[in-house]
Scaffold this active site. Sequence first.
Site, PDB file in Angstrom:
ATOM      1  N   HIS A  33       0.826  -1.205   0.000  1.00 10.01           N
ATOM      2  CA  HIS A  33       0.000   0.000   0.000  1.00 10.01           C
ATOM      3  C   HIS A  33       0.861   1.256   0.000  1.00 10.01           C
ATOM      4  O   HIS A  33       0.546   2.229  -0.672  1.00 10.01           O
ATOM      5  CB  HIS A  33      -0.922  -0.001   1.221  1.00 10.01           C
ATOM      6  CG  HIS A  33      -1.930  -1.097   1.193  1.00 10.01           C
ATOM      7  ND1 HIS A  33      -3.259  -0.896   0.909  1.00 10.01           N
ATOM      8  CD2 HIS A  33      -1.795  -2.439   1.403  1.00 10.01           C
ATOM      9  CE1 HIS A  33      -3.899  -2.052   0.938  1.00 10.01           C
ATOM     10  NE2 HIS A  33      -3.035  -2.999   1.244  1.00 10.01           N
ATOM     11  N   ASP A 125      -5.977   5.790   1.423  1.00 13.58           N
ATOM     12  CA  ASP A 125      -6.043   4.378   1.078  1.00 13.58           C
ATOM     13  C   ASP A 125      -7.467   3.899   1.353  1.00 13.58           C
ATOM     14  O   ASP A 125      -8.008   4.110   2.439  1.00 13.58           O
ATOM     15  CB  ASP A 125      -5.037   3.611   1.945  1.00 13.58           C
ATOM     16  CG  ASP A 125      -4.821   2.193   1.484  1.00 13.58           C
ATOM     17  OD1 ASP A 125      -5.805   1.496   1.199  1.00 13.58           O
ATOM     18  OD2 ASP A 125      -3.643   1.765   1.432  1.00 13.58           O
ATOM     19  N   THR A 147      -5.445   0.661  -3.971  1.00 13.40           N
ATOM     20  CA  THR A 147      -4.061   0.306  -4.284  1.00 13.40           C
ATOM     21  C   THR A 147      -3.960  -0.944  -5.142  1.00 13.40           C
ATOM     22  O   THR A 147      -2.889  -1.245  -5.659  1.00 13.40           O
ATOM     23  CB  THR A 147      -3.254   0.088  -2.989  1.00 13.40           C
ATOM     24  OG1 THR A 147      -3.882  -0.926  -2.200  1.00 13.40           O
ATOM     25  CG2 THR A 147      -3.162   1.374  -2.184  1.00 13.40           C
TER      26      THR A 147
END
Length: 231
Positions: A33, A125, A147
Site C-alpha cells: 500500500h 487508502d 491500491t
Amino acid sequence: MIRKRACSHHDSKVLDLSVLAHCLVLSYPAQGHINPLLQFSKRLEHQGIKVTLVTTYFISKSLHRDPSISNSIALETISDGYDEGGGSAQAESDEAYVDRFWQIGLQTFTELVERMNDVDCIVYDSFLPWALDVAKKFGLTGAAFLTQSCAVASIYHHVNKGLIKLPLTGDQVLLPGLPPLDPQDTPSFINAPASYPAFFDMIVTRQVSNIDKADWILCNTFYELEKEVKI
C-alpha cells in the site's frame, strides 16, 4: 500548481490567492500500500502540489529516505494503537488490530488535520474509509485510492453486492470485462475467506462503506490495461 484557495475551517484572515494546493496522502501500513501511494505522491509533487505522506508511527521508523524522493514530500505520522511493538504483530489478533486502528487511527488523524492549517485535499487508502469522514468534517476534498488493480476491485465489488456467492463453487468465476477465472485466480480473501475474517470484512465491506461519498475514486492502474473492466 498554483490555485486560488477559498477559506477553509482553518482560515480567519485575508485570503492568500496564490498558494500551493496541499494534499495529505494517507496509506495503510503495509508495503503493498505504501509503495503505490508513494509513487502517486511523487506524481502529485511533480505537478507542483504540496504533498504530505501520512503513515503509522511504527512504519515511519522503518522507512528510509529514497534519494529519488523530493525533500518537499513531508512525512507525518498517526498511531494505530501499537506504536512500539510492530503494529499488527503486537495485537492479540487481526480483529483486535483492525478495531483498535479504526479507533486510534481516526482519532490521531483527526488531530493531525486539525493541527495543520493549509490542507486542501485528503487522498486516502481505501482500506481506511474513516479518513473520508475526517475530510468531510473539515470541508476538504476526499479521494479514495484503491491500491489494487481494477480487476481485483471488480471482484470485491461483486462479492460485496452479492453477485458472487461465497464460498466459490464451480470451476470458473465469470465477471464482465474479465476472462474466465479459476477460483484459485481470485484473491485469497475471496478464495478462502474464512482464513482471513478480519481482513475480509475490512476489504469487502468496510472499504466501500462510504466510497460513494468520495469526491474522487482513484485506482492503481492505467486505462489501456483495464479499460474493459466494469466496477
